[in-house]
Write an enzyme that holds these catalytic residues in place. Structure first.
Site, PDB file in Angstrom:
ATOM      1  CG  MET A 258     -24.601   4.731  54.377  1.00  0.00           C
ATOM      2  SD  MET A 258     -23.824   6.144  53.553  1.00  0.00           S
ATOM      3  CE  MET A 258     -25.149   7.555  53.496  1.00  0.00           C
TER       4      MET A 258
ATOM      5  CG  HIS B  74     -32.277   5.257  54.164  1.00  0.00           C
ATOM      6  ND1 HIS B  74     -31.755   6.302  53.375  1.00  0.00           N
ATOM      7  CD2 HIS B  74     -32.177   4.273  53.279  1.00  0.00           C
ATOM      8  CE1 HIS B  74     -31.547   6.088  52.048  1.00  0.00           C
ATOM      9  NE2 HIS B  74     -31.935   4.662  52.095  1.00  0.00           N
TER      10      HIS B  74
ATOM     11  CB  SER C 198     -30.711  13.318  56.712  1.00  0.00           C
ATOM     12  OG  SER C 198     -29.527  12.479  56.654  1.00  0.00           O
TER      13      SER C 198
ATOM     14  CG  PHE D  43     -21.212  10.019  49.303  1.00  0.00           C
ATOM     15  CD1 PHE D  43     -20.302  10.145  50.108  1.00  0.00           C
ATOM     16  CD2 PHE D  43     -21.272   9.422  48.232  1.00  0.00           C
ATOM     17  CE1 PHE D  43     -19.175   8.985  49.939  1.00  0.00           C
ATOM     18  CE2 PHE D  43     -20.286   8.254  48.236  1.00  0.00           C
ATOM     19  CZ  PHE D  43     -19.188   8.087  49.034  1.00  0.00           C
TER      20      PHE D  43
ATOM     21  CG  HIS E 154     -33.370  10.082  57.093  1.00  0.00           C
ATOM     22  ND1 HIS E 154     -34.396   9.171  56.495  1.00  0.00           N
ATOM     23  CD2 HIS E 154     -32.391   9.953  56.504  1.00  0.00           C
ATOM     24  CE1 HIS E 154     -33.719   8.576  55.619  1.00  0.00           C
ATOM     25  NE2 HIS E 154     -32.640   8.976  55.552  1.00  0.00           N
TER      26      HIS E 154
ATOM     27  CG  MET F  67     -28.837   3.421  51.886  1.00  0.00           C
ATOM     28  SD  MET F  67     -28.139   5.248  52.072  1.00  0.00           S
ATOM     29  CE  MET F  67     -28.499   5.714  53.695  1.00  0.00           C
TER      30      MET F  67
ATOM     31  CG  ASP G 239     -32.768  10.323  51.851  1.00  0.00           C
ATOM     32  OD1 ASP G 239     -32.223  11.529  51.980  1.00  0.00           O
ATOM     33  OD2 ASP G 239     -32.521   9.212  52.126  1.00  0.00           O
TER      34      ASP G 239
ATOM     35  CG  ASP H 235     -28.877   8.741  55.931  1.00  0.00           C
ATOM     36  OD1 ASP H 235     -29.789   8.051  55.275  1.00  0.00           O
ATOM     37  OD2 ASP H 235     -28.885   9.765  55.888  1.00  0.00           O
TER      38      ASP H 235
ATOM     39  CG  MET I 256     -33.002   6.529  47.456  1.00  0.00           C
ATOM     40  SD  MET I 256     -32.647   7.243  49.104  1.00  0.00           S
ATOM     41  CE  MET I 256     -31.036   8.368  48.973  1.00  0.00           C
TER      42      MET I 256
HETATM   43  C1  DX5 Z   1     -27.861   9.904  51.333  1.00  0.00           C
HETATM   44  C2  DX5 Z   1     -28.738   9.760  52.399  1.00  0.00           C
HETATM   45  C3  DX5 Z   1     -29.293  11.024  52.510  1.00  0.00           C
HETATM   46  C4  DX5 Z   1     -28.779  12.048  53.057  1.00  0.00           C
HETATM   47  C5  DX5 Z   1     -29.279  13.060  52.059  1.00  0.00           C
HETATM   48  O1  DX5 Z   1     -27.599   8.514  50.845  1.00  0.00           O
HETATM   49  O2  DX5 Z   1     -29.751   8.508  52.267  1.00  0.00           O
HETATM   50  O3  DX5 Z   1     -30.394  10.772  53.757  1.00  0.00           O
HETATM   51  O4  DX5 Z   1     -28.297  12.571  54.274  1.00  0.00           O
HETATM   52  O5  DX5 Z   1     -28.565  14.335  52.191  1.00  0.00           O
HETATM   53  P1  DX5 Z   1     -28.475  15.614  51.512  1.00  0.00           P
HETATM   54  O6  DX5 Z   1     -30.041  16.143  52.263  1.00  0.00           O
HETATM   55  O7  DX5 Z   1     -27.629  16.648  51.955  1.00  0.00           O
HETATM   56  O8  DX5 Z   1     -28.813  15.487  50.164  1.00  0.00           O
HETATM   57 ZN    ZN Z   2     -31.024   8.662  53.928  1.00  0.00          ZN
END
Ligand code: DX5
Ligand code: ZN
Length: 261
Positions: free
Chosen positions: A73, A102, A44, A179, A69, A104, A211, A71, A173
């Site tokens: 947001m 992903h 990620s 974060f 991956h 969010m 994740d 993210d 999740m």
């Molecule tokens: C969090 C993200 C994850 C994040 C995971 O909301 O969706 O993809 O990068 O990070 P780690 O592996 O550090 O928990």
């Molecule tokens: Zn993610």
């Protein structure tokens, strides 16, 4: 159990994707069937150094990452803001690996076309963010991407009952999204087990992704619970060499997969 060898690269993508989770991708003389059982690491980039994104992705790929991956947001669905389609477009030029976006964000339907246009190969939407989840998943498919559905830690697997036959993957999740670097929530494990049971019982073909908080201390548990695609941000990019970190994580995941019964 199919596995990738660290450092192997996948082929240029991605015309004419079939509509199920099982896919054969040719690369060199090898081939890879992306189907339930294949263990993959999805670094990620949330925890990467954004000023050197291409280099960081390359290092994680050399360590065995086979999916990137990404993210997304929006500061509404989750209390953080990250990136949008322009960065996905740049990443598309930096790697041939599938980009796993992903989302969010609220109102994901509005942005799905922009992300596929930018080069997203896989798009996952949150059950909690979609008023018409079936429609959103079909929208992803209609734009040529693999469709994933995501559930937060407080959302039961049962809420997905009516869409499991139309998704390519389910993302569980194991932290509350928003974060990187958070602590793994172990309640996610029984959801992965349940998803694997339902898949076997009903003959579905979705893959199971996890994740949040996946690291050397948790990866064996998630693999034994049934996870096949391991997202890892902090464990890959947090400190040290992403190549070394990714390789160690993948090795631990593979070892655990051999202990599955
Ligand atoms: C969090 C993200 C994850 C994040 C995971 O909301 O969706 O993809 O990068 O990070 P780690 O592996 O550090 O928990
Ligand atoms: Zn993610």
């Amino acid at each position: 159990m199919l596995e990738l060898v660290a450092g192997e690269s996948l082929p240029k993508k991605r015309n004419g994707r079939p509509g199920t989770a099982a896919r054969v991708l040719e690369f060199g003389k090898e081939s890879l069937t992306r189907s339930p059982g294949l263990i993959e690491l999805a670094p990620s980039i949330l925890s990467a150094d954004f000023a050197h994104l291409a280099d960081q992705v390359r290092a994680a790929t050399e360590g065995g990452g086979t999916v990137i991956h990404v993210d997304i947001m929006d500061g509404h669905f989750v209390p953080n803001i990250t990136i949008g389609p322009p960065v996905v477009k740049s990443l598309r030029r930096a790697t041939d690996l599938p980009l796993d976006c992903h989302l969010m964000i609220e109102n994901p339907d509005q942005y799905i076309p922009d992300f596929t246009e930018a080069g997203a190969d896989w798009i996952s939407v949150h059950q909690e963010a979609c008023r018409h989840l079936n429609r959103s998943l079909h929208l992803v498919r209609s734009h040529g991407a693999q469709a994933g559905v995501v559930i937060n830690p407080a959302t039961p697997v049962e809420t997905l009952s009516e869409v499991l036959d139309i998704v390519d993957y389910v993302l569980v999740m194991s932290v509350n999204p928003g974060f990187g670097g958070q602590k793994f929530i172990s309640g996610a494990l029984h959801k992965m087990r349940k998803l694997a049971e339902i898949r076997a019982a009903r003959g579905y073909s979705y893959r199971i992704e996890v994740d949040g908080g996946v690291g050397l201390d948790t990866v064996a548990d998630v693999v034994r619970a049934g996870a096949e695609i391991m997202v890892a941000g902090n464990a890959v990019f947090g400190k040290g060499d992403p190549k070394v970190n990714a390789a160690a994580l993948l090795e631990a995941a593979r070892s655990a997969s051999l202990q599955r019964v």
